[in-house]
Design an enzyme around this catalytic site. Structure first.
Site, PDB file in Angstrom:
ATOM      1  N   HIS A  50      -0.083 -11.976   1.396  1.00 57.37           N
ATOM      2  CA  HIS A  50      -1.107 -11.216   0.685  1.00 57.37           C
ATOM      3  C   HIS A  50      -1.758 -12.043  -0.427  1.00 57.37           C
ATOM      4  CE1 HIS A  50      -1.983  -6.662   0.074  1.00 57.37           C
ATOM      5  NE2 HIS A  50      -3.066  -7.381  -0.065  1.00 57.37           N
ATOM      6  N   TYR A  89       0.843  -1.190   0.000  1.00 58.31           N
ATOM      7  CA  TYR A  89       0.000   0.000   0.000  1.00 58.31           C
ATOM      8  C   TYR A  89       0.885   1.250   0.000  1.00 58.31           C
ATOM      9  CZ  TYR A  89      -3.595  -3.304   1.663  1.00 58.31           C
ATOM     10  OH  TYR A  89      -4.452  -4.358   1.819  1.00 58.31           O
ATOM     11  N   SER A  94     -13.084  -4.829   2.776  1.00 60.01           N
ATOM     12  CA  SER A  94     -14.165  -4.196   1.989  1.00 60.01           C
ATOM     13  C   SER A  94     -15.538  -4.597   2.523  1.00 60.01           C
ATOM     14  CB  SER A  94     -14.039  -4.540   0.506  1.00 60.01           C
ATOM     15  OG  SER A  94     -12.831  -4.046  -0.020  1.00 60.01           O
ATOM     16  N   PRO A  95     -15.748  -4.521   3.838  1.00 67.78           N
ATOM     17  CA  PRO A  95     -17.028  -4.955   4.416  1.00 67.78           C
ATOM     18  C   PRO A  95     -18.184  -4.020   4.074  1.00 67.78           C
ATOM     19  CG  PRO A  95     -15.717  -3.866   6.096  1.00 67.78           C
ATOM     20  CD  PRO A  95     -14.836  -4.003   4.876  1.00 67.78           C
ATOM     21  N   LEU A  96     -17.862  -2.848   3.536  1.00 65.39           N
ATOM     22  CA  LEU A  96     -18.899  -1.904   3.112  1.00 65.39           C
ATOM     23  C   LEU A  96     -19.013  -1.852   1.585  1.00 65.39           C
ATOM     24  CD1 LEU A  96     -18.159   0.945   5.676  1.00 65.39           C
ATOM     25  CD2 LEU A  96     -20.048  -0.699   5.716  1.00 65.39           C
ATOM     26  N   GLY A  97     -18.588  -2.926   0.937  1.00 65.51           N
ATOM     27  CA  GLY A  97     -18.711  -2.991  -0.515  1.00 65.51           C
ATOM     28  C   GLY A  97     -17.993  -1.859  -1.219  1.00 65.51           C
ATOM     29  N   ARG A  98     -16.793  -1.510  -0.709  1.00 68.12           N
ATOM     30  CA  ARG A  98     -15.985  -0.406  -1.230  1.00 68.12           C
ATOM     31  C   ARG A  98     -16.771   0.913  -1.221  1.00 68.12           C
ATOM     32  NH1 ARG A  98     -11.380  -2.845  -2.932  1.00 68.12           N
ATOM     33  NH2 ARG A  98     -11.526  -4.995  -3.647  1.00 68.12           N
ATOM     34  N   GLY A  99     -17.568   1.080  -0.178  1.00 74.25           N
ATOM     35  CA  GLY A  99     -18.293   2.321   0.025  1.00 74.25           C
ATOM     36  C   GLY A  99     -19.740   2.284  -0.437  1.00 74.25           C
TER      37      GLY A  99
END
Length: 328
Positions: free
Chosen positions: A130, A60, A209-214
C-alpha cells in the site's frame, strides 16, 4: 466488457475494475451487518456487468472491507481477480485513527495470511504494498512478497504510490505487475514519468479515484459531504476551492452532452483512451452509479474530445492535508 492485462503477470481483467474502499472506509457511513446484503448484491451485479477486477485492502475498515468482499465473491471466485493491499496499519477506530506504515517482511507475511482468511480464498491474485515504509528498504518488502509468490499464496505483486526510482529498485528483486496511483482528469502527475515508464516496463497502472473522488460525476455538491466523510478534510473540497473545481467539471459535462454520455463516463473513457495499460477502479455503493461506470467502457471519445479534455486546467488545492497523506 473488453479486457486488459495486469502487466507482466498476464492476468486478464476487465478494463474497468471496482474499488471497494468506499464500502467501509472514508466516504460517509460504512456498510454494516444490517445492510451488507445490499453490498453483496451490488458486487455480484458488477460481475454480471463484466467487471472482474475487485480491489480492496486490509486497512479499509480496518479489515471489514476484505471480509465483505470475501462474502460477496466466494460463490463466483473463478470469475474474478481479487487484489488487496498491505503495509498501512490503522491504530484506533474509524472515527479517530492514526495510520502507520509497516512493510517489514514479518508484517507482510502475517498480513497476507490474515487477508487470505478474511477473504476466504487460497491465493491472492494481486498483492500490493500500500505504501513503502521509509524504515524498510523496498527490496526487503518486495523480497517478502516474492516469497509469497513462491509459496503459492500470491499470484502477482503490485506497488502503490511510488516513484520511478523505487519501481526500478523493486523490479530488480521480482517482476512488478502493477502500480496503483491516483489518476484522473483532476490528478495527472503520473503522466510525465510514471505512466510512460510503466508502459515501457509492462506494468498495469490501476487508477484509483478516477472520478476525482466524485467531483467528476458532476453531481456532487459541497452540502453532500458529511462531516464524517473523508473528503471534508481534503483541500480540493473546501469552500471557494470546491466551487472553482466544480466549474472545471462543467467543461467535462459539455463533452458528455455531445457524446451522449454522463460526465463520469467521459472521465473514465478518457482514462481508457490515454493508454492500454491504464485500468480505472471506480467505486460506489449505488447500483445506478455502478451501471453508469461500467457503461463507460462503451463510450467512444473523438480525438477532438480527448484534446479538449487534455487541455482542462488543474484543480485548485492539494490532494491531501498534511496530516492524512496515507489515508488512501
Amino acid at each position: 466488457m473488453k479486457s486488459r492485462v495486469l502487466g507482466s503477470s498476464r492476468i486478464d481483467v476487465s478494463e474497468i475494475g471496482y474499488g471497494s474502499m468506499g464500502l467501509t472506509w472514508a466516504y460517509g457511513q460504512p456498510v454494516t451487518a444490517q445492510n451488507e446484503q445490499d453490498a453483496i448484491v451490488l458486487l455480484n451485479r458488477a460481475i454480471d456487468l463484466g467487471v472482474t477486477l475487485f480491489d480492496t485492502a486490509d486497512m479499509y475498515g480496518p479489515f471489514t472491507n476484505e471480509e465483505l468482499v470475501g462474502k460477496a465473491l466466494h460463490l463466483r471466485r473463478d470469475e474474478v481477480v481479487i487484489a488487496t493491499k498491505c503495509g498501512l496499519v490503522v491504530h484506533g477506530n474509524r472515527e479517530n485513527y492514526d495510520i502507520r506504515r509497516d512493510a517489514t517482511p514479518q508484517h507482510i507475511r502475517e498480513a497476507c495470511d490474515a487477508s487470505l482468511r478474511r477473504l476466504g480464498i487460497d491465493v491472492i491474485d494481486l498483492y500490493q504494498l500500500h505504501r513503502v515504509d521509509p524504515n524498510v528498504p523496498v527490496e526487503e518488502s518486495v523480497g517478502a512478497m516474492a516469497d509469497l509468490v513462491q509459496s503459492g499464496k500470491v499470484r502477482a505483486i503490485g506497488l502503490s504510490e511510488v516513484d520511478v526510482p523505487t519501481l526500478e529498485r523493486a523490479m530488480l528483486v521480482h517482476p512488478i505487475a502493477s502500480l496503483q496511483s491516483e489518476y484522473s482528469l483532476f490528478e495527472r502527475n503520473v503522466e510525465a514519468e510514471i505512466l510512460p515508464w510503466c508502459r515501457h516496463h509492462d506494468l498495469a497502472l490501476l487508477a484509483y479515484s478516477p472520478l476525482g473522488r466524485g467531483m467528476l460525476t458532476g453531481r456532487l455538491k459541497r452540502s453532500d459531504i458529511a462531516s464524517d466523510d473523508f473528503r471534508a478534510t481534503l483541500p480540493r473540497f473546501q469552500g471557494e476551492t470546491f466551487e472553482h473545481n466544480r466549474r472545471i467539471v462543467d467543461r467535462v459535462q459539455a463533452v458528455a452532452e455531445r457524446s451522449g454520455a454522463t460526465s463520469g463516463q467521459v472521465a473514465l473513457a478518457w482514462l481508457l483512451a490515454k493508454s492500454p495499460n491504464v485500468i480505472p477502479i471506480p467505486g460506489t455503493k449505488r447500483r445506478e452509479y455502478l451501471e453508469e461506470n461500467a457503461g463507460a467502457a462503451y463510450v467512444q471519445l473523438s480525438r477532438a474530445d480527448i484534446s479538449e479534455l487534455d487541455s482542462l486546467p488543474a484543480p485548485m488545492g492539494e490532494r491531501y492535508p498534511e496530516a492524512k497523506t496515507t489515508a488512501r
